[in-house]
Design a protein around this motif. Structure first.
Motif, PDB file in Angstrom:
ATOM      1  N   SER A  72      20.504  -4.242 -17.245  1.00  0.00           N
ATOM      2  CA  SER A  72      20.068  -5.511 -16.660  1.00  0.00           C
ATOM      3  C   SER A  72      20.870  -5.735 -15.392  1.00  0.00           C
ATOM      4  O   SER A  72      22.104  -5.846 -15.443  1.00  0.00           O
ATOM      5  N   LEU A  73      20.188  -5.770 -14.258  1.00  0.00           N
ATOM      6  CA  LEU A  73      20.814  -5.981 -12.958  1.00  0.00           C
ATOM      7  C   LEU A  73      20.341  -7.330 -12.433  1.00  0.00           C
ATOM      8  O   LEU A  73      19.147  -7.551 -12.263  1.00  0.00           O
ATOM      9  N   VAL A  74      21.280  -8.240 -12.188  1.00  0.00           N
ATOM     10  CA  VAL A  74      20.931  -9.607 -11.784  1.00  0.00           C
ATOM     11  C   VAL A  74      21.605  -9.932 -10.453  1.00  0.00           C
ATOM     12  O   VAL A  74      22.797  -9.662 -10.269  1.00  0.00           O
ATOM     13  N   PHE A  75      20.840 -10.503  -9.526  1.00  0.00           N
ATOM     14  CA  PHE A  75      21.393 -10.893  -8.222  1.00  0.00           C
ATOM     15  C   PHE A  75      20.541 -12.010  -7.642  1.00  0.00           C
ATOM     16  O   PHE A  75      19.374 -12.179  -8.021  1.00  0.00           O
ATOM     17  N   PRO A  76      21.085 -12.812  -6.719  1.00  0.00           N
ATOM     18  CA  PRO A  76      20.322 -13.943  -6.167  1.00  0.00           C
ATOM     19  C   PRO A  76      19.163 -13.465  -5.302  1.00  0.00           C
ATOM     20  O   PRO A  76      19.299 -12.510  -4.537  1.00  0.00           O
ATOM     21  N   SER A  77      18.050 -14.156  -5.403  1.00  0.00           N
ATOM     22  CA  SER A  77      16.915 -13.853  -4.545  1.00  0.00           C
ATOM     23  C   SER A  77      17.245 -14.251  -3.112  1.00  0.00           C
ATOM     24  O   SER A  77      18.027 -15.171  -2.868  1.00  0.00           O
ATOM     25  N   ALA A  78      16.617 -13.548  -2.176  1.00  0.00           N
ATOM     26  CA  ALA A  78      16.817 -13.867  -0.763  1.00  0.00           C
ATOM     27  C   ALA A  78      15.836 -14.916  -0.276  1.00  0.00           C
ATOM     28  O   ALA A  78      15.833 -15.263   0.905  1.00  0.00           O
ATOM     29  N   VAL A  79      14.986 -15.431  -1.161  1.00  0.00           N
ATOM     30  CA  VAL A  79      13.976 -16.398  -0.750  1.00  0.00           C
ATOM     31  C   VAL A  79      14.081 -17.657  -1.600  1.00  0.00           C
ATOM     32  O   VAL A  79      14.685 -17.667  -2.673  1.00  0.00           O
ATOM     33  N   GLY A  80      13.468 -18.726  -1.109  1.00  0.00           N
ATOM     34  CA  GLY A  80      13.370 -19.971  -1.873  1.00  0.00           C
ATOM     35  C   GLY A  80      14.717 -20.546  -2.255  1.00  0.00           C
ATOM     36  O   GLY A  80      15.639 -20.628  -1.448  1.00  0.00           O
ATOM     37  N   SER A  81      14.829 -20.920  -3.531  1.00  0.00           N
ATOM     38  CA  SER A  81      16.044 -21.560  -4.032  1.00  0.00           C
ATOM     39  C   SER A  81      17.075 -20.548  -4.495  1.00  0.00           C
ATOM     40  O   SER A  81      18.063 -20.910  -5.128  1.00  0.00           O
ATOM     41  N   GLU A  82      16.847 -19.252  -4.194  1.00  0.00           N
ATOM     42  CA  GLU A  82      17.764 -18.175  -4.565  1.00  0.00           C
ATOM     43  C   GLU A  82      17.898 -18.027  -6.075  1.00  0.00           C
ATOM     44  O   GLU A  82      18.934 -17.629  -6.585  1.00  0.00           O
ATOM     45  N   THR A  83      16.837 -18.362  -6.815  1.00  0.00           N
ATOM     46  CA  THR A  83      16.832 -18.134  -8.255  1.00  0.00           C
ATOM     47  C   THR A  83      17.087 -16.655  -8.516  1.00  0.00           C
ATOM     48  O   THR A  83      16.492 -15.801  -7.860  1.00  0.00           O
TER      49      THR A  83
ATOM     50  N   ASP B  29       0.808  -1.212   0.000  1.00  0.00           N
ATOM     51  CA  ASP B  29       0.000   0.000   0.000  1.00  0.00           C
ATOM     52  C   ASP B  29       0.845   1.266   0.000  1.00  0.00           C
ATOM     53  O   ASP B  29       0.307   2.371  -0.147  1.00  0.00           O
ATOM     54  N   ASP B  30       2.135   1.137   0.178  1.00  0.00           N
ATOM     55  CA  ASP B  30       3.028   2.290   0.230  1.00  0.00           C
ATOM     56  C   ASP B  30       3.369   2.733  -1.190  1.00  0.00           C
ATOM     57  O   ASP B  30       3.995   1.984  -1.948  1.00  0.00           O
ATOM     58  N   PRO B  31       2.961   3.954  -1.605  1.00  0.00           N
ATOM     59  CA  PRO B  31       3.242   4.390  -2.978  1.00  0.00           C
ATOM     60  C   PRO B  31       4.714   4.616  -3.257  1.00  0.00           C
ATOM     61  O   PRO B  31       5.109   4.753  -4.413  1.00  0.00           O
ATOM     62  N   THR B  32       5.563   4.646  -2.217  1.00  0.00           N
ATOM     63  CA  THR B  32       6.989   4.884  -2.412  1.00  0.00           C
ATOM     64  C   THR B  32       7.786   3.596  -2.531  1.00  0.00           C
ATOM     65  O   THR B  32       9.015   3.645  -2.659  1.00  0.00           O
ATOM     66  N   VAL B  33       7.101   2.441  -2.499  1.00  0.00           N
ATOM     67  CA  VAL B  33       7.807   1.152  -2.532  1.00  0.00           C
ATOM     68  C   VAL B  33       7.110   0.214  -3.509  1.00  0.00           C
ATOM     69  O   VAL B  33       5.888   0.051  -3.459  1.00  0.00           O
ATOM     70  N   LEU B  34       7.889  -0.396  -4.395  1.00  0.00           N
ATOM     71  CA  LEU B  34       7.395  -1.448  -5.277  1.00  0.00           C
ATOM     72  C   LEU B  34       7.730  -2.791  -4.638  1.00  0.00           C
ATOM     73  O   LEU B  34       8.903  -3.062  -4.354  1.00  0.00           O
ATOM     74  N   VAL B  35       6.725  -3.609  -4.389  1.00  0.00           N
ATOM     75  CA  VAL B  35       6.915  -4.885  -3.698  1.00  0.00           C
ATOM     76  C   VAL B  35       6.809  -6.026  -4.703  1.00  0.00           C
ATOM     77  O   VAL B  35       5.836  -6.112  -5.455  1.00  0.00           O
ATOM     78  N   ASP B  36       7.812  -6.903  -4.708  1.00  0.00           N
ATOM     79  CA  ASP B  36       7.762  -8.112  -5.515  1.00  0.00           C
ATOM     80  C   ASP B  36       7.797  -9.296  -4.558  1.00  0.00           C
ATOM     81  O   ASP B  36       8.867  -9.707  -4.092  1.00  0.00           O
ATOM     82  N   GLN B  37       6.604  -9.813  -4.243  1.00  0.00           N
ATOM     83  CA  GLN B  37       6.505 -10.902  -3.277  1.00  0.00           C
ATOM     84  C   GLN B  37       7.184 -12.166  -3.775  1.00  0.00           C
ATOM     85  O   GLN B  37       7.785 -12.915  -3.003  1.00  0.00           O
ATOM     86  N   LEU B  38       7.084 -12.442  -5.087  1.00  0.00           N
ATOM     87  CA  LEU B  38       7.652 -13.667  -5.635  1.00  0.00           C
ATOM     88  C   LEU B  38       9.155 -13.738  -5.414  1.00  0.00           C
ATOM     89  O   LEU B  38       9.695 -14.790  -5.042  1.00  0.00           O
ATOM     90  N   ASN B  39       9.835 -12.625  -5.625  1.00  0.00           N
ATOM     91  CA  ASN B  39      11.293 -12.594  -5.494  1.00  0.00           C
ATOM     92  C   ASN B  39      11.759 -12.063  -4.142  1.00  0.00           C
ATOM     93  O   ASN B  39      12.950 -12.005  -3.884  1.00  0.00           O
ATOM     94  N   GLY B  40      10.809 -11.666  -3.292  1.00  0.00           N
ATOM     95  CA  GLY B  40      11.144 -11.296  -1.925  1.00  0.00           C
ATOM     96  C   GLY B  40      11.887  -9.994  -1.759  1.00  0.00           C
ATOM     97  O   GLY B  40      12.711  -9.873  -0.844  1.00  0.00           O
ATOM     98  N   ILE B  41      11.616  -9.002  -2.627  1.00  0.00           N
ATOM     99  CA  ILE B  41      12.330  -7.729  -2.521  1.00  0.00           C
ATOM    100  C   ILE B  41      11.364  -6.552  -2.621  1.00  0.00           C
ATOM    101  O   ILE B  41      10.232  -6.679  -3.088  1.00  0.00           O
TER     102      ILE B  41
END
Length: 304
Positions: free
Chosen positions: A249-260, A116-128
């Protein structure tokens, strides 16, 4: 004598126990429960009160019965000793509730989550979470399923008068490919796709900038994002129409799951003072794991 139905609250035939505001010419998005007149948000539209004499007569009859019921209930609860007045019945005319009125009637506002915070984009799938710069928005619908933020205000794409473009766009998606452990290889592989989607052919095959005529890589380096080692590739593209732009293109390991690996794609139109390349770095520095409000950005300790 006019047959127009006056503005007011009328029973919503599609939602039992609810009333919808008729503005005198059409139904509005305002609804409320007949039990306590608490706003209920948007609902499917009911048939207009003016759709037929029978429908209007039934609506007026039901509204009248609601008035009688409200008065009787008031006397039963409060008695006849002058200790109070019965609750007001649904008005037959007047202005619909404002956003402030609706919030007050609904009771205390629940605590907002990060979505709900307009200053933050949330990506639940990738945990960021990704910081949304001032003057940017989070659209509800996009051409693909990627979490997206973009500059407010569109313009006609220089290579396709039937499409709309945005000066700045950032998307978050899950990486795919054969080697998901090599961040450098993933970034180098993705930059071509990212460039083409932004300035070549979009997801529906339109050449919205007249296609890419040439490109030049500006940066290729390791970075630390959300406390993890990643890699970025930044490219300048020249297009057949318009000023071209810059893609990363910025790529880094996810902090959740299998770190895809997570891919964050940037696309900034060239010639925009409000979109310096340093803004790409600023956004990247603000990326955090969900639930981490302070640490984890660029320059932080690298996780194992």
């Amino acid at each position: 004598m006019s047959n127009a139905t006056p503005p007011g609250w009328y029973p919503d035939v599609n939602v039992p126990g609810a009333e919808r505001w008729w503005d005198g010419t059409a139904w509005t998005g305002y609804t409320r429960s007949t039990a306590g007149t608490r706003p209920m948000g948007l609902r499917p539209q009911a048939a207009p009160p003016g759709a037929g004499t029978t429908t209007r007569a039934v609506a007026m009859t039901v509204a009248g019965l609601a008035v009688v019921a409200a008065v009787v209930t008031g006397f039963l609860v409060l008695g006849d000793d002058g200790g109070g007045t019965p609750p007001a019945a649904a008005p037959s005319s007047g202005a619909p509730p404002t956003a402030t009125d609706s919030a007050s009637a609904a009771g205390p506002t629940p605590a907002e989550g990060p979505e709900d915070d307009p200053t933050v984009l949330v990506d639940q799938l990738n945990g960021i979470t990704v910081p949304v710069p001032a003057g940017w928005e989070k659209p509800e619908n996009t051409l693909d399923d990627a979490s997206t933020m973009r500059t407010v205000g569109s313009y006609t794409c220089p290579g396709d008068s039937g499409s709309f473009c945005y000066h700045g766009t950032v998307t978050v998606r899950t990486a795919g490919g054969t080697d998901l452990t090599d961040m450098k290889a993933s970034a180098e592989e993705d930059i071509g796709t990212a460039s083409d989607r932004a300035y070549g052919e979009d997801t529906v095959g339109d050449r919205i900038h007249g296609g890419i005529t040439s490109h030049k890589d500006l940066a290729s380096r390791s970075v630390t994002v959300a406390g993890r080692t990643g890699y970025l590739v930044r490219r300048q593209v020249t297009t057949g129409r318009g000023p071209g732009g810059y893609v990363e293109s910025l790529v880094f390991p996810s902090a959740v799951g299998s770190e895809t690996p997570v891919i964050v794609r940037f696309a900034f139109d060239a010639g925009q003072d409000a979109l310096p390349l340093s803004l790409m770095d600023t956004i990247a520095e603000g990326i955090r794991p969900i639930g981490d409000a302070t640490g984890g950005g660029v320059g932080s300790t690298v996780a194992p």
